[in-house]
Design an enzyme around this catalytic site. Structure first.
Site, PDB file in Angstrom:
ATOM      1  CE1 TYR A  51       7.573   1.094  -3.621  1.00 39.21           C
ATOM      2  CE2 TYR A  51       5.476   2.283  -3.478  1.00 39.21           C
ATOM      3  CZ  TYR A  51       6.743   1.646  -2.794  1.00 39.21           C
ATOM      4  OH  TYR A  51       7.043   2.350  -1.537  1.00 39.21           O
ATOM      5  CD  GLU A  77      -1.700  -2.284   2.007  1.00 34.40           C
ATOM      6  OE1 GLU A  77      -0.776  -2.189   2.833  1.00 34.40           O
ATOM      7  OE2 GLU A  77      -2.519  -3.184   2.250  1.00 34.40           O
ATOM      8  CG  ASN A  98       4.885   8.475  -1.901  1.00 34.16           C
ATOM      9  OD1 ASN A  98       5.909   9.194  -2.621  1.00 34.16           O
ATOM     10  ND2 ASN A  98       5.282   7.758  -0.632  1.00 34.16           N
TER      11      ASN A  98
END
Length: 145
Positions: free
Chosen positions: A117, A105, A110
């Site tokens: 990611y 998560e 962000n």
């Protein structure tokens, strides 16, 4: 600058706690890191420059899935590729534990973390409403399958 990535040991727990306190509104307590060290179905890594912890992250292996926790890089060390290095190593270690898919998560605001990611093959598969506190914010649920 040489970065050394290795498993978290008790020697580095206090530094990891400080790093979390500097970065997260709800940091883990020392006991949580000690539990990760002792858990044979978990892996927690630190990135060191000399003897200073500059990044850390962990993973719990649960029935073929790797739940990634607490990815953090020291503010002054961000943008230098250390987060990528430690996450790549964590994915390798998770696969050794038997994880075939990985999830995490991240705060929806962000953007740098989300970009990292995604560059590692994670995709957004949902949202957890009001997952974070201080400030209250949704979490993006990301998976690498």
């Amino acid at each position: 600058m040489e970065v050394n990535i290795k498993p978290l040991t008790e020697e580095y727990v206090d530094q990891v706690c400080v790093l979390e306190e500097e970065s997260f509104s709800m940091p883990w307590h020392k006991e949580s890191f000690l539990e990760m060290i002792a858990n044979e179905n978990a892996c927690y890594l630190v990135a060191l420059v000399g003897e200073e912890v500059v990044a850390s992250c962990g993973l719990r292996h649960i029935v073929g899935e790797g739940e990634i926790t607490n990815v953090v890089t020291k503010n002054t060390m961000r943008g230098k590729g250390i987060g990528r290095q430690i996450l790549l190593r964590l994915l390798e270690e998770g696969a050794k534990l038997g994880a075939e898919a990985f999830t995490l998560e991240v705060r929806v605001s962000n953007a740098p973390a989300i970009h990292l990611y995604e560059s590692l093959g994670f995709v957004s598969e949902g949202v957890r409403k009001n997952f974070y506190e201080e400030p209250t914010e949704d979490a993006l649920i990301m998976w690498k399958r």
